[in-house]
Design a protein around this motif. Sequence first.
Motif, PDB file in Angstrom:
ATOM      1  N   ILE A   1       0.443  -1.081   0.107  1.00  9.70           N
ATOM      2  CA  ILE A   1       0.177   0.044  -0.444  1.00  9.70           C
ATOM      3  C   ILE A   1       0.730   1.285  -0.008  1.00  9.70           C
ATOM      4  CG2 ILE A   1      -0.365  -0.519   2.621  1.00  9.70           C
ATOM      5  CD1 ILE A   1      -3.146   0.149   0.421  1.00  9.70           C
TER       6      ILE A   1
ATOM      7  N   LYS B   1       1.229   2.785  -3.761  1.00  6.75           N
ATOM      8  CA  LYS B   1       0.542   3.100  -4.573  1.00  6.75           C
ATOM      9  C   LYS B   1       0.545   4.109  -5.435  1.00  6.75           C
ATOM     10  CE  LYS B   1      -2.887   5.171  -1.027  1.00  6.75           C
ATOM     11  NZ  LYS B   1      -4.079   5.938  -0.653  1.00  6.75           N
TER      12      LYS B   1
ATOM     13  N   GLU C   1      -3.600   0.944  -7.412  1.00  6.85           N
ATOM     14  CA  GLU C   1      -4.340   2.126  -6.232  1.00  6.85           C
ATOM     15  C   GLU C   1      -4.034   0.785  -4.622  1.00  6.85           C
ATOM     16  OE1 GLU C   1      -6.271   0.170  -8.265  1.00  6.85           O
ATOM     17  OE2 GLU C   1      -7.609  -1.210  -6.772  1.00  6.85           O
ATOM     18  N   LEU C   2      -3.458  -0.903  -4.673  1.00  9.93           N
ATOM     19  CA  LEU C   2      -2.656  -1.263  -3.840  1.00  9.93           C
ATOM     20  C   LEU C   2      -1.187  -1.424  -3.941  1.00  9.93           C
ATOM     21  CD1 LEU C   2      -5.570  -3.360  -3.881  1.00  9.93           C
ATOM     22  CD2 LEU C   2      -5.783  -1.473  -2.318  1.00  9.93           C
TER      23      LEU C   2
ATOM     24  N   GLU D   1      -6.142   3.591   4.894  1.00  7.40           N
ATOM     25  CA  GLU D   1      -5.489   4.440   4.153  1.00  7.40           C
ATOM     26  C   GLU D   1      -5.599   3.925   2.755  1.00  7.40           C
ATOM     27  OE1 GLU D   1      -3.990   7.710   4.854  1.00  7.40           O
ATOM     28  OE2 GLU D   1      -4.659   7.083   6.848  1.00  7.40           O
ATOM     29  N   GLY D   2      -5.258   2.837   2.642  1.00 13.04           N
ATOM     30  CA  GLY D   2      -5.423   2.116   1.183  1.00 13.04           C
ATOM     31  C   GLY D   2      -6.599   2.154   0.373  1.00 13.04           C
ATOM     32  N   VAL D   3      -8.123   1.564   1.232  1.00  8.09           N
ATOM     33  CA  VAL D   3      -9.414   1.528   0.828  1.00  8.09           C
ATOM     34  C   VAL D   3      -9.846   2.973   0.881  1.00  8.09           C
ATOM     35  CG1 VAL D   3     -10.853  -0.056   0.928  1.00  8.09           C
ATOM     36  CG2 VAL D   3      -8.611  -0.646   0.805  1.00  8.09           C
TER      37      VAL D   3
ATOM     38  N   PHE E   1      -8.510   5.550   2.297  1.00  8.84           N
ATOM     39  CA  PHE E   1      -8.084   6.834   1.848  1.00  8.84           C
ATOM     40  C   PHE E   1      -8.412   7.624   3.584  1.00  8.84           C
ATOM     41  CE2 PHE E   1      -8.514   5.618  -2.419  1.00  8.84           C
ATOM     42  CZ  PHE E   1      -7.379   6.355  -3.058  1.00  8.84           C
TER      43      PHE E   1
END
Lengths: 289, 512
Positions: A53, A56, A70-71, B296-298, B300
């Motif tokens: 992550i 990204k 995005e990952l 954070e990654g999914v 935001f």
Amino acid sequence: MVGNRGFWRDLRYLRRTPLALMGLFGILCLVVVALFAPWIAPFPQDARGATHIENKFLPPSTTHLFGTDELGRDIFSRVVFGTRISLSVGAFAIGLSLLIGVPLGVIAGYVGGWLDEVIMRVTDTFLSFPPLLLAMAISVTLGPNLVNAMIAIAIAWWPWYTRILRGEAISVRERAFVEAARAMGASRLRILVKHVFPNCLAPLVVQASMDLGSIILTSAALSYLGLGAQAPTPEWGLMISSSRSFFLTHWWVVTFPGLAIFASVLSFNLLGDGLREFLDPRVRRRIKR
Amino acid sequence: MSRAFLLALFGIVAFGLWGLGAQPNVAVYVYNSEVMIFWDPSDTYSNEIIAMNNMYEQLIRYDPLTDSFQPVLAESYEKSADGLTWTFYLRKGVKFHTGNELTAEAVKFSIERTIERGMGASYIWAPVEEIEVVDRYTVRFHLKYPAPLDLIASGAYAAFVFDPEYSDHEWFAAGNDSGTGPYTVEAWKPGDYLILKKFDDYWRGWEGKHFDKVIFKVVPEPSTRRLMLEAGTADYTNMLPITEIEALKDNPEVEIVTTPSFQNLLALFNTQKPPLDNVLVRRALAYTIPYQDIIEGVRFGYARQSRGVVPYGLWGYSDRVKQYTYSLEAARFYLAQAGYPEGGFKLLLTHVAGDEDERRVAELWKSTLAELGIELEIRGMPWEAQVELGQAPDPTKRQDIFLFYWWPDYPHPHSFLREMFGTRDEILFNFTYYSNPVFDELIARAEELAGIDRTEAINLYVEAQNILMEEAPGVAIYDLKYARAKRTSLKGYVDNPAYPHVVFWYECWREE
């Protein structure tokens, strides 16, 4: 007569049409990439679902040729591994539809009569649906995964081969060499396998090579709709679908898988077109040897 | 073609479509979907609450973040010590849009009609035995069993009071209202817009800054809604995807408002199928979820890690509940204890196909599980199919992990605990297949106490949640934060998670 050997000899003339050659070259590249994917891809674990992550949305660079998604996965590695999936889906789906379509077509054409009627009416029923729609319906029914998507595509595609093969078989059946074989007391099966089928091969090869492109496109479409490969499989259509909401801000997430689909479909179509020209006697006469 | 040009073009189109937005004293709420699904205030159960909460009012309004109530139609209320009798003292001189006065009779009629119609969220009134009119301005509720009637009476759905003389279902459905709220219907075009105008005789008066009209405009395309907001033709919008929110972040004319929601994402473990029938494996699994990476990654950042299963902001949430962290060491420890030091098993996770957030959560999780030698198969399915698999007669044929969102119909922790973790004869949402009599007893007592002694009820809910954390039949991963966008010039807006997506327009104004 276009015999078996004649067909292979004809293939050599391909080199005289640059476009078909380009198609062939493209396909060879795809095959090489697919075969050597683990060595070509710099981050093979990313294709198997590893995520980072912290990386990204990195733009394309020397480390990440196509950037990251995005990952945080390397898109280049995933596109490379995606080649394996697309080619095997194409090969499997074509193989299966040929397996269903060809025998039915040859039998319908050669035997004729009520058997022909039955086979062709069933075929017509399948043909009355647009292939993508039919594949979608079947895929929903079977449950969404890659194998079912291949089966769905095959079920949607076989009638085209039955149609072609039947037409060819009808024209071949009255030819002198079949007549001769029959006169010599060859069995029906022998005539079908040894004489009728090989002489129907030419249009089949053209159609199949053209269809490979469409099938790759269809499988990408199914995956895009969530009816094919499941995450995190690096299927091109699925990659586009997964990242599409970030397209406006990060162009590379969608562009490269899209280009891969574009290139492979184009290659198969160019080759198919070239083959058609060579195997069609009327067209062939116009090309200098 | 530059971005500015495109923006201008869209702006012109949006402006042309909806020039009214720029007018002073007219507020515009662009909404992602049809607004008026139900017109009958008894039946309401959908999007229309964003408009109805401006047309109708409840007896009281709830603020979940402070766990307090504001008087609306009732000036005050009291409950008996046993929690069985609740008396509301109504405000005098409140007028319905029809001109009639609000009385205790009208309250009784409204609630009884809602209960009798039995539509939408009307079941929240289930504890009510009888509604008694004490005098013209006093109404008393007698309950069958103790229940938090203040929470029920303040519900975002099914708690509206309307004029008994104008309560014909067909009349409502034609696009009419008979509430006491600050705004009343002016025009409605299904699928396009709803215009509310101010009600001159509103009981709070029209002193100070208020909007004269409110327009609810239906615009499904998120980028168009963003552009309308940027162009100033809209004051407020909801449900923007994170990508659009990110694009608005640096615009000084637009403000992003984040607010806790009562919606959380849960992973329910199949407690009846090996290897997750082993509590040690389930506990290990709870440690393998990369909570912070997911937020954070999914999301935001538009989420916070859950604690227990009751979302942050809802009463019943407590710091005393254990919270799992991402720790592969802890996971390895429990796996080794359970006899799987090298992992070596496969789990099937199902989620709703098309929910990109759920899919990304699953992908991140798969990546960490792979490090422990556990293979996660992710299967996105249509909701009906996901449920059907979850309800398969043979528990070993079902999924191992069921990923989905949960939210309550009214602000009460009960549904989070009972529906997913309580013992159920028939599987509705208990995709953990968990059954623990001690836990059942705790939440049953907590529900009873909720109407009498909230503090004690919370204690019991904390205890119940700690049992869930210990036994790990499932984990809540994150509590969603809703992100809305509004013009910076729009003032007075306060988000209230008990009334999802509702803007109380009477309290807002525009700073020119």
